[in-house]
Design a protein around this motif. Structure first.
Motif, short mmCIF file in Angstrom:
data_model
loop_
_atom_site.label_atom_id
_atom_site.label_comp_id
_atom_site.label_asym_id
_atom_site.label_seq_id
_atom_site.Cartn_x
_atom_site.Cartn_y
_atom_site.Cartn_z
N GLY A 124 49.20 6.86 34.86
CA GLY A 124 48.75 6.67 36.24
C GLY A 124 48.14 5.30 36.39
O GLY A 124 48.52 4.35 35.70
N LYS A 153 39.49 24.19 39.20
CA LYS A 153 40.16 25.49 39.46
C LYS A 153 41.20 25.50 40.58
O LYS A 153 42.11 26.32 40.56
N ILE A 166 30.73 15.39 33.64
CA ILE A 166 30.18 16.72 33.93
C ILE A 166 31.22 17.73 33.45
O ILE A 166 32.35 17.75 33.94
N ASN A 167 30.86 18.54 32.44
CA ASN A 167 31.82 19.47 31.86
C ASN A 167 31.07 20.67 31.30
O ASN A 167 29.99 20.52 30.71
N SER A 168 31.63 21.87 31.48
CA SER A 168 30.95 23.08 31.02
C SER A 168 31.06 23.26 29.50
O SER A 168 30.32 24.05 28.92
N ASP A 169 31.97 22.52 28.88
CA ASP A 169 32.18 22.65 27.43
C ASP A 169 31.51 21.47 26.71
O ASP A 169 31.96 20.33 26.81
N HIS A 190 44.17 10.25 29.35
CA HIS A 190 43.32 10.04 30.54
C HIS A 190 42.40 8.85 30.28
O HIS A 190 42.27 7.95 31.12
N HIS A 222 46.12 9.73 40.64
CA HIS A 222 46.24 10.01 39.20
C HIS A 222 45.91 8.76 38.37
O HIS A 222 46.50 7.72 38.53
N VAL A 223 44.91 8.92 37.47
CA VAL A 223 44.52 7.80 36.60
C VAL A 223 44.84 8.13 35.15
O VAL A 223 44.85 9.29 34.77
N GLY A 224 45.10 7.11 34.36
CA GLY A 224 45.38 7.33 32.95
C GLY A 224 46.56 6.51 32.48
O GLY A 224 47.02 5.59 33.18
N GLY A 283 27.51 21.65 31.86
CA GLY A 283 27.22 22.71 32.82
C GLY A 283 28.38 22.94 33.76
O GLY A 283 29.38 22.22 33.74
N ALA A 321 33.71 19.09 24.83
CA ALA A 321 34.80 18.35 25.51
C ALA A 321 34.84 16.91 24.97
O ALA A 321 33.80 16.25 24.88
P1 FAD Z 1 42.13 20.32 30.98
O1 FAD Z 1 42.57 19.67 29.75
O2 FAD Z 1 42.61 21.65 31.31
O3 FAD Z 1 40.58 20.20 31.05
C1 FAD Z 1 39.79 20.81 32.03
C2 FAD Z 1 38.35 20.57 31.64
O4 FAD Z 1 37.52 21.14 32.63
C3 FAD Z 1 37.95 21.21 30.31
O5 FAD Z 1 37.33 20.22 29.49
C4 FAD Z 1 36.97 22.29 30.69
O6 FAD Z 1 35.91 22.45 29.74
C5 FAD Z 1 36.41 21.75 31.99
N1 FAD Z 1 35.93 22.81 32.89
C6 FAD Z 1 36.48 24.03 33.14
N2 FAD Z 1 35.74 24.69 34.05
C7 FAD Z 1 34.70 23.88 34.36
C8 FAD Z 1 33.59 24.01 35.23
N3 FAD Z 1 33.40 25.11 36.00
N4 FAD Z 1 32.69 22.99 35.30
C9 FAD Z 1 32.86 21.86 34.56
N5 FAD Z 1 33.90 21.71 33.71
C10 FAD Z 1 34.79 22.69 33.62
N6 FAD Z 1 46.44 12.90 31.66
C11 FAD Z 1 45.80 12.14 32.57
O7 FAD Z 1 44.75 12.54 33.12
N7 FAD Z 1 46.31 10.91 32.90
C12 FAD Z 1 47.45 10.40 32.37
O8 FAD Z 1 47.87 9.29 32.72
C13 FAD Z 1 48.14 11.19 31.41
N8 FAD Z 1 49.27 10.75 30.84
C14 FAD Z 1 49.87 11.51 29.87
C15 FAD Z 1 50.99 11.00 29.21
C16 FAD Z 1 51.59 11.74 28.22
C17 FAD Z 1 52.80 11.17 27.52
C18 FAD Z 1 51.08 13.01 27.89
C19 FAD Z 1 51.72 13.81 26.78
C20 FAD Z 1 49.99 13.52 28.53
C21 FAD Z 1 49.37 12.79 29.55
N9 FAD Z 1 48.24 13.27 30.22
C22 FAD Z 1 47.59 12.47 31.10
C23 FAD Z 1 47.78 14.66 30.03
C24 FAD Z 1 46.58 14.77 29.09
O9 FAD Z 1 47.05 14.87 27.77
C25 FAD Z 1 45.74 16.01 29.44
O10 FAD Z 1 46.56 17.15 29.36
C26 FAD Z 1 45.11 15.95 30.80
O11 FAD Z 1 44.39 14.77 30.97
C27 FAD Z 1 44.15 17.14 30.96
O12 FAD Z 1 43.72 17.18 32.29
P2 FAD Z 1 42.33 17.89 32.65
O13 FAD Z 1 41.26 17.28 31.80
O14 FAD Z 1 42.18 17.84 34.12
O15 FAD Z 1 42.60 19.40 32.28
#
Ligand code: FAD
Length: 316
Positions: free
Chosen positions: A250, A209, A282-285, A269, A245-247, A300, A288
């Protein structure tokens, strides 16, 4: 004949990846009755550290032309010191830029990201991580000359002490060999555990958040002696520094334990963390996508689970 190893150092200190590469070279040497020669460029630390993992000889190279890192100059030095058909390097960012040039200069086959000792040495047969860490490939090198890189934290450190010798190596390298010159270096926070070398990584994503909530992630990392990492959007919106940043775009890491909090597990990622030995999500969904790649999953709210986990971990 000797198996040559690039013993990478930073600010004069050997990287853990250098010891892993020596351990790997020793596993090959033992199979064919060869010795291991480690090349230490501008390293200040004792060669005993390399003997401990099986280096029979350490060639110390120091030259003003090598003071700043240059893939071409470093590859030239390693090619010049080659004394057999196998050269082993770590898979660090720097070594990964040396390896292809070295393969070209020595007319060798390049095999990257090896994770296991060879099952056979002639032809050389071993496992490597492939497809951004999603798969394991068994490869066979039918030609003799080969340049190999060893994935960090995969083969691991194998102590195998030998009584080695140290020599100063003369190499013909000059500023003109550098081709690329480092003009300025901006040091990142230096007291942190190096993300690429860390055995444990605690990582978090948009589910946290906001940046103000990272205290619990840092606390977990402190308790576990872990490095911290994050997803791309988190770095893009400046909640965390880009060095975390990993992925796909990254850093690619391969720790023994990767704990992902509030990260969805998008394919981009996963591309950077799939090589982790054990993944905890660890994820609330419950839906996921990350759970499909997890060894252990907790469904959770991170804001409830992480503080509880930290309290329990502190007891150990
Ligand atoms: P979100 O997708 O928003 O996910 C957040 C998660 O948190 C959700 O699963 C949700 O259920 C969970 N959540 C919410 N609230 C809570 C809570 N209270 N407790 C527990 N869980 C909760 N991404 C990378 O990470 N690395 C890269 O190198 C990378 N390269 C990319 C390259 C390209 C060309 C493109 C198009 C995208 C790239 N991305 C990369 C982005 C990737 O596609 C995702 O958008 C990104 O990884 C999502 O980040 P996130 O999981 O933090 O956020």
């Amino acid at each position: 004949m000797a198996i040559l190893v690039y013993a990478e150092s930073h600010d004069g200190q050997y990287k853990k990846a250098a010891f892993e590469a020596v351990s790997y070279a020793k596993s090959i040497a033992d199979k064919v009755g060869d010795t291991v020669t480690a090349v230490a460029i501008n390293a200040a630390e004792s060669s005993d550290l390399l003997y401990k993992y099986g280096a029979n000889k350490v060639l110390k190279v120091s030259s003003d032309a090598l003071k700043s890192f240059s893939p071409n100059a470093y590859a030239k030095v390693l090619a010049e010191l080659k004394d057999g058909d196998t050269i082993v390097l770590p898979s660090t960012n720097d070594a990964a830029t040396i390896a292809p040039l070295l393969a070209l200069k020595t007319n060798a086959t390049l095999v990257t990201n090896l994770i296991s000792a060879p099952t056979n040495v002639s032809p050389f047969t071993a496992d490597r991580k492939a497809f951004s860490g999603k798969g394991i490939e068994t490869i066979e090198v039918t030609d003799g000359a080969k340049v190999l890189t060893v994935l960090q934290n995969a083969f691991g450190l194998k102590e195998n002490a030998v009584s080695g010798t140290e020599e100063a190596a003369n190499v013909s390298v000059s500023d003109a060999d550098a081709k690329v010159k480092v003009i300025k270096v901006e040091q990142n926070s230096s007291d942190k555990i190096d993300l690429k070398e860390a055995e444990i990584v605690v990582s978090a994503g948009r589910g946290m958040k906001g940046p103000e909530n990272w205290g619990m992630i840092e606390e977990m990392a402190n308790i576990l002696g872990a490095a911290t990492a994050c997803s791309k959007p988190v770095a893009d919106i400046h909640w965390r520094p880009h060095e975390e940043h990993v992925g796909q775009t990254g850093k690619a890491i391969s720790p023994k334990l990767y704990i992902a909090v509030g990260i969805s597990g998008a394919i981009q990622h996963l591309a950077g963390v799939n090589s982790s030995k054990t993944i905890v999500v660890i994820n609330s969904d419950a839906e996921a996508p990350f759970f499909k790649s997890a060894d252990y999953g907790i469904v959770g709210d991170a804001f409830e689970i992480v503080p509880k986990l930290n309290a329990e971990l502190k007891k150990f």
